[in-house]
Design an enzyme around this catalytic site. Structure first.
Site, PDB file in Angstrom:
ATOM      1  N   LYS A 143       7.960   7.117  -6.695  1.00  0.00           N
ATOM      2  CA  LYS A 143       6.846   5.641  -6.431  1.00  0.00           C
ATOM      3  C   LYS A 143       6.375   4.581  -7.631  1.00  0.00           C
ATOM      4  O   LYS A 143       6.221   5.268  -8.564  1.00  0.00           O
ATOM      5  CB  LYS A 143       6.586   5.481  -5.206  1.00  0.00           C
ATOM      6  CG  LYS A 143       5.855   3.960  -4.782  1.00  0.00           C
ATOM      7  CD  LYS A 143       4.955   3.772  -3.672  1.00  0.00           C
ATOM      8  CE  LYS A 143       4.365   2.347  -3.143  1.00  0.00           C
ATOM      9  NZ  LYS A 143       3.814   2.001  -1.677  1.00  0.00           N
ATOM     10  N   SER A 164       5.283  -0.191   2.189  1.00  0.00           N
ATOM     11  CA  SER A 164       6.071  -0.272   1.162  1.00  0.00           C
ATOM     12  C   SER A 164       6.777   0.816   0.012  1.00  0.00           C
ATOM     13  O   SER A 164       7.292   0.818  -1.495  1.00  0.00           O
ATOM     14  CB  SER A 164       4.303  -0.989   0.394  1.00  0.00           C
ATOM     15  OG  SER A 164       3.745   0.024   0.106  1.00  0.00           O
ATOM     16  N   SER A 207       2.254   3.215   4.780  1.00  0.00           N
ATOM     17  CA  SER A 207       2.828   2.627   3.190  1.00  0.00           C
ATOM     18  C   SER A 207       4.339   4.089   2.559  1.00  0.00           C
ATOM     19  O   SER A 207       5.406   3.919   3.000  1.00  0.00           O
ATOM     20  CB  SER A 207       2.509   1.679   2.219  1.00  0.00           C
ATOM     21  OG  SER A 207       2.391   0.671   2.018  1.00  0.00           O
TER      22      SER A 207
END
Ligand code: GLN
Length: 464
Positions: A76, A151, A175
């Site tokens: 990420k 997210s 997330s």
């Protein structure tokens, strides 16, 4: 499902496949699908191919391979990889290059895993749909026009689209689990303090954990066990070593189900069917009332915005990334760099966090929220005296449409109701796909990740 790492490794050892071919196939899918999905912000083609060739050479020479040699993963955009861009999908980090590896990256590298790219996400990991990225939203890989969740939406979309075996995400309030649920994958939020946060861009430090998202449970487990454990660089890590896992371990027997009102019918049906099957298979399944639903979202948003307002004060236009042009004064340099560099949602949270920490309101909001957090932890521990795991849907709804909730931040926040719980208490929680982009999550006592993996194997067997 495309092949897992375990399958690849066995094929390579039998001489029927090479790591280089595997990486080439991942790259081919990335170049074909990523322009549509926008899941990856950068592809490390040369490095990935070089690493794969190195492991193939080791195989040819008969050298011993490290445990995850040739496992392909993405990180990420809030996890640092040395000499690569790191941006938390924010303009304020424009041009920033990380000088070091996060501990999780260092450990995966040492185990032989290959990093193939950097995944899109919500700016500073704030969001539930990946629509808050400065680099544009991510598309759901299978449901055109829908969000992949957030997210870590880029990570989940990458894993679901077959760009990697495993995707690393971060989970402050869901997330990892919610996008994994939306994309039909497994996702683990480890026990707080089990995985080092060194090299993770902080959102809310007492909530954040790094964890894996994967289509294959065994790949998720292998990566978790590699990255977990004490790190001298992160004082909040515990000195607990992950125990080896075997699918033959007996699954947890006593399951408490928490079901809030207002679940989407598709979710309610899928979870109801699973509860019945568990019961028929001899598990002790009980629906338990939960007195604190109304407190979860307010407590989460008071505490996380407070921590975020403090963590994000370091982005001042001087130290990292973006700086405004021609400021008249030093004050203007700070203010304009931040106004121009941060997106709407991030600004909203900085304002809210600054407010709840302000002198006149600190006791009324921040201190009270801390007390509720403690209460939730104590209550959860008493539930674990009676039950081995606590289960509930991961998300109250299936994936929603792009743009459906962007105008209404409260609706967006409410979609995190079921996931923020485990971050408030610090317990581990595993998202298990149960069909049709609906997810079930199981929570266990601190450091019982293996129990959750056994639960997932039990669910997978029932579903067959
Ligand atoms: N959706 C939640 C939020 O917006 C959770 C984010 C996260 O886990 N990083 O805060």
């Amino acid at each position: 499902m495309r092949g897992s790492y375990t399958t690849l490794r066995q094929a390579v050892e039998r001489g029927e496949a090479t790591f280089t071919q595997a990486v080439e196939e991942f790259l081919e899918r990335i170049y074909r699908e990523n322009p549509r999905l926008n899941a990856l912000l950068e592809v490390y083609e040369n490095e990935a191919l070089e690493a794969a060739r190195r492991w193939d050479k080791a195989v040819q020479e008969g050298a011993a391979l490290p445990p995850l040699a040739g496992l392909v993963y993405v990180h990420k955009d809030n996890i640092a990889v040395a000499n690569h861009r790191l941006g938390a999908a924010s303009r304020i980090l424009e041009g920033y290059i990380s000088p070091f590896d996060a501990t999780v990256i260092e450990r995966l590298k040492a185990a032989g895993a290959i990093c193939i790219g950097r995944a899109n996400c919500d700016e500073f990991a704030m969001g539930s749909s990946n629509e808050n990225s400065a680099y544009g939203p991510v598309q759901h890989p299978q449901l055109e026009g829908y969000v992949p969740g957030g997210s870590s939406g880029g990570s989940a979309a990458a894993a679901a689209a077959g760009f990697c075996h495993v995707a690393l995400g971060s989970d402050t309030g869901g997330s990892i689990r919610q996008p994994a649920a939306f994309c039909g994958l497994y996702g683990l939020k480890p026990t707080y303090g089990h995985v080092s946060r060194y090299g993770l861009i902080a959102y809310a430090s007492s909530f954040d954990q790094i964890g894996p998202i994967a289509a294959a449970l065994e790949d998720l487990i292998a990566v978790h066990q590699t990255i977990a454990g004490f790190d001298p660089k992160d004082a909040t890590t515990a000195s607990v070593k992950p125990e080896p896992f075997s699918p033959d371990l007996p699954p947890p027997k006593r399951w408490a189900f928490l079901l809030p009102e207002g679940l989407h019918p598709q979710v309610e049906t899928a979870v109801g069917a699973l509860m019945r099957k568990l019961g028929e298979a001899g598990f002790f399944v009980e629906q338990v009332g939960f007195p604190y639903w109304d407190y979860l979202i307010p407590t989460y948003y008071i505490l996380t915005t407070a921590e975020a307002s403090s963590n994000l004060s370091r982005y001042d236009g001087v130290r990292y990334g973006y700086r405004t042009k021609n400021p008249a004064t030093l004050e203007a340099l700070y203010a304009r760099s931040r106004s121009e560099g941060f997106g709407r949602e991030v600004k909203r949270r900085i304002l809210l966090g600054t407010f709840v920490l302000s002198a006149g309101y600190y006791e009324a909001y921040y201190t009270r929220a801390q007390k509720v957090r403690r209460l939730l932890y104590d209550y959860t521990e008493t539930l674990f005296q009676q039950y081995d795991v606590i289960a509930m849907p991961t998300s109250a709804t299936p994936p929603f449409r792009l743009g459906e909730k962007t105008q209404d931040p409260i609706q967006m926040y409410l979609s995190d109701l079921l996931t923020v719980y485990a971050n408030l208490t610090g317990h581990p929680a595993l998202q298990i796909p149960i069909g049709n982009f609906v997810g079930l999550q199981v929570m266990g006592p601190l450091f019982t990740e293996n129990r959750l993996f056994s639960a997932a194997y039990a669910v997978a067997t029932l579903d067959k």
